[in-house]
Design a protein around this motif. Structure first.
Motif, short mmCIF file in Angstrom:
data_model
loop_
_atom_site.label_atom_id
_atom_site.label_comp_id
_atom_site.label_asym_id
_atom_site.label_seq_id
_atom_site.Cartn_x
_atom_site.Cartn_y
_atom_site.Cartn_z
N SER A 285 12.40 -2.01 20.40
CA SER A 285 13.58 -1.46 19.72
C SER A 285 13.15 -0.78 18.43
O SER A 285 12.21 -1.22 17.76
CB SER A 285 14.61 -2.56 19.44
OG SER A 285 14.07 -3.54 18.57
N PHE A 286 13.87 0.29 18.11
CA PHE A 286 13.56 1.04 16.89
C PHE A 286 14.81 1.76 16.42
O PHE A 286 15.53 2.37 17.21
CB PHE A 286 12.45 2.06 17.15
CG PHE A 286 12.16 2.96 15.97
CD1 PHE A 286 11.64 2.44 14.81
CD2 PHE A 286 12.46 4.31 16.03
CE1 PHE A 286 11.38 3.25 13.70
CE2 PHE A 286 12.21 5.14 14.94
CZ PHE A 286 11.67 4.61 13.77
N THR A 287 15.07 1.67 15.12
CA THR A 287 16.15 2.43 14.50
C THR A 287 15.56 3.21 13.35
O THR A 287 14.92 2.62 12.45
CB THR A 287 17.26 1.50 13.98
OG1 THR A 287 17.77 0.73 15.08
CG2 THR A 287 18.40 2.31 13.37
N ASP A 288 15.74 4.52 13.37
CA ASP A 288 15.14 5.32 12.30
C ASP A 288 16.05 5.38 11.09
O ASP A 288 17.15 4.81 11.08
CB ASP A 288 14.76 6.72 12.80
CG ASP A 288 15.96 7.60 13.12
OD1 ASP A 288 17.11 7.24 12.81
OD2 ASP A 288 15.75 8.70 13.69
N LEU B 8 0.80 -1.22 0.00
CA LEU B 8 0.00 0.00 0.00
C LEU B 8 0.83 1.27 0.00
O LEU B 8 0.37 2.33 -0.40
CB LEU B 8 -0.92 0.03 1.23
CG LEU B 8 -2.13 -0.91 1.19
CD1 LEU B 8 -2.86 -0.84 2.53
CD2 LEU B 8 -3.07 -0.54 0.07
N ILE B 9 2.08 1.18 0.49
CA ILE B 9 2.90 2.39 0.61
C ILE B 9 3.05 3.05 -0.76
O ILE B 9 3.45 2.45 -1.75
CB ILE B 9 4.29 2.05 1.18
CG1 ILE B 9 4.16 1.55 2.62
CG2 ILE B 9 5.20 3.26 1.12
CD1 ILE B 9 3.53 2.56 3.55
N GLY B 10 2.70 4.30 -0.82
CA GLY B 10 2.87 5.06 -2.04
C GLY B 10 1.74 4.91 -3.04
O GLY B 10 1.80 5.46 -4.13
N HIS C 186 8.67 9.67 6.19
CA HIS C 186 8.42 8.54 5.29
C HIS C 186 6.98 8.03 5.30
O HIS C 186 6.65 7.09 4.56
CB HIS C 186 9.36 7.39 5.63
CG HIS C 186 10.81 7.75 5.54
ND1 HIS C 186 11.46 7.94 4.34
CD2 HIS C 186 11.72 8.01 6.51
CE1 HIS C 186 12.73 8.28 4.58
NE2 HIS C 186 12.90 8.34 5.88
N GLY C 187 6.14 8.59 6.15
CA GLY C 187 4.75 8.16 6.17
C GLY C 187 4.45 6.98 7.06
O GLY C 187 3.29 6.63 7.28
N HIS C 188 5.47 6.36 7.61
CA HIS C 188 5.28 5.22 8.50
C HIS C 188 6.56 4.96 9.28
O HIS C 188 7.65 5.44 8.91
CB HIS C 188 4.90 3.97 7.71
CG HIS C 188 5.96 3.51 6.74
ND1 HIS C 188 6.85 2.50 7.02
CD2 HIS C 188 6.29 3.97 5.51
CE1 HIS C 188 7.68 2.34 6.00
NE2 HIS C 188 7.34 3.22 5.06
N ALA C 189 6.45 4.22 10.36
CA ALA C 189 7.61 3.81 11.15
C ALA C 189 7.33 2.41 11.68
O ALA C 189 6.19 2.10 12.05
CB ALA C 189 7.87 4.78 12.29
#
Length: 441
Positions: A251-254, A221-223, A292-295
């Motif tokens: 945990s999260f890395t951008d 769906l992205i984009g 980016h519209g999402h994470a």
């Protein structure tokens, strides 16, 4: 318009930052008046104390300062002058003796905000501070007086120095509504957009076809056209909204390589996630969504178990038992943790032992939007420090100082928000007192 009041220092906003500014200015033996749009003082402060007033945090100054992220250098001078140690001593002097909880957070021994606020107001009134409630600030008159809307009409006030401590844009019903933004913008003061901080997030609503995971479908769906609707499936939302994920590790890395990893807990909502662990990473998630519209963050549902043990237990023969019973018996995995695995992997994905074991230790959760600003605990954005001098006075409006959450900084919950509000309030009050005194001379 009623006759104009007159004072040395006018403080607009009767939250912690404003009250601390009033105290600092009144300590210089000046006439200090506090104005607020609400009927009573410290409404957000009292609400924050409902579950136990978290005043500050006991960790050492260096890690404490890092909690303010990109603004730690800007806040350092004021937190050095009036940080956690000084705030505890201040509370003790008001009769609100503090203690350190198991998490390192600092609370009054009675855990309540109201007694501390009452003692504070008593001391302020003894210092000569006057309070004007139901006075909503409207900016300035053509002659430079402060304008206020009251139930009876409009009033004006003359002040040698002004401290603005009007809060951010969250909790509008308690007075922090961001109505000050256009008033300063009209005077040429730059204001970074107010954004939710310490907030919840929405997950994308994806009713995936059979055999296809939510994550796979979301990637497609992205984009492509408008953003997807948000929220868990009806089954998950109806049964698990409000239930906690605990204990888990997040945990999260951008995309810029900034990494977050912490153990704790949070809760599912009907549309996504919120709670202390999510709040702690909210600034990184919000930034990634903006870019980016999402994470996508990852959850370790069994942080006390090694990946090897999880895989071995998942692969262990289960005989006639259902997979749900097997996971509960072998790993203690049940309730919302099992449900979110089905939610993300689908029934077919749950049958792959390797994929299931990997998901238990690193389940991807994608979020696509932060919750609305008025639902947030605090606010990012506001008056940038670059628009202020070393006394927190606006460079383009001499004699006008800013403090608290209306400044462009953010911090996680845990006492950091209140500490910085008090530190900047004290600094602004001292700056305003010095300015007013110089005008008298």
């Amino acid at each position: 318009m009623t006759d104009s009041l007159s004072c040395d220092v006018a403080v607009i906003g009767a939250g912690p930052a404003g009250l601390m500014a009033a105290e600092a200015a009144a300590s210089a033996s000046l006439r200090v008046h506090v104005f607020d749009a609400m009927p009573s003082v410290g409404r957000k402060f009292l609400l924050a104390g409902k579950g136990g007033l978290n005043l500050t945090h006991s960790e050492p100054p260096e890690p404490f300062l890092t909690r303010y992220g990109a603004r730690q250098e800007a806040l350092a001078p004021w937190l050095s002058a009036f940080g956690a140690t000084e705030l505890r001593a201040w509370a003790d002097a008001l009769g609100a003796e503090t203690f350190v909880g198991t998490s390192g957070r600092v609370f009054p021994k009675d855990m309540k905000a109201a007694p501390l606020l009452r003692a504070w107001l008593h001391r302020l009134r003894a210092q000569g501070v006057r309070f004007h409630m139901r006075h909503r600030w409207l900016g300035w008159t053509d002659e430079g007086a402060l304008r206020f809307a009251m139930p009876q009409g409009e009033a004006a006030a003359q002040a040698r120095a002004v401290v603005l401590a009007l809060g951010g844009g969250s909790w509008a019903r308690l007075g922090s509504d961001g109505a000050w933004v256009p008033l300063l913008a009209q005077r040429g003061v730059p204001v970074a957009p107010l954004l939710p901080a310490n907030c919840g997030f929405d997950v994308p609503r994806v009713d995936a076809p059979a055999g296809e995971t939510r994550r796979d479908f979301f990637r497609e769906l992205i984009g492509r056209g408008p953003a997807p609707a948000v929220g868990w499936t009806p089954f998950f939302a109806e049964r698990f909204a409000g239930r906690p994920f605990k204990p888990v590790a997040l945990s999260f890395t951008d995309s810029q390589g900034r990494h977050f990893a912490r153990r704790g807990e949070f809760v599912a909502t009907a549309t996504g996630v919120e709670g202390s662990l999510v709040y702690a990473v909210s600034s990184l998630l919000r930034g990634e969504i903006e870019a980016h519209g999402h994470a996508t963050f990852h959850l370790d549902l069994l942080p006390d178990h090694s990946p090897e043990r999880v895989l071995a237990e998942v692969r262990h023969p289960r005989g006639a038992r259902s997979l749900t019973s097997h996971l509960k018996g072998r790993l203690g995995l049940e309730g919302i943790k099992t449900a979110v695995l089905y939610e993300q992997l689908g029934k077919d994905g749950m049958q792959d032992p390797v994929a299931l074991a990997h998901a238990i230790k690193a389940l991807p959760i994608t979020v696509v939007a932060s919750r609305p600003l008025d639902e947030a605990i605090s606010t990012a954005g506001g008056v940038p420090f670059e628009a202020l001098d070393e006394r927190l006075m606006l460079r383009d409006l001499p004699g006008v100082f800013c403090a608290g959450e209306m400044l462009d900084w953010e911090a996680p919950t845990g006492g950091y928000l209140l500490t910085a509000c008090c530190a900047t309030g004290r600094a602004a009050g001292e700056g305003a007192a010095g300015w007013a005194q110089n005008l008298v001379r």
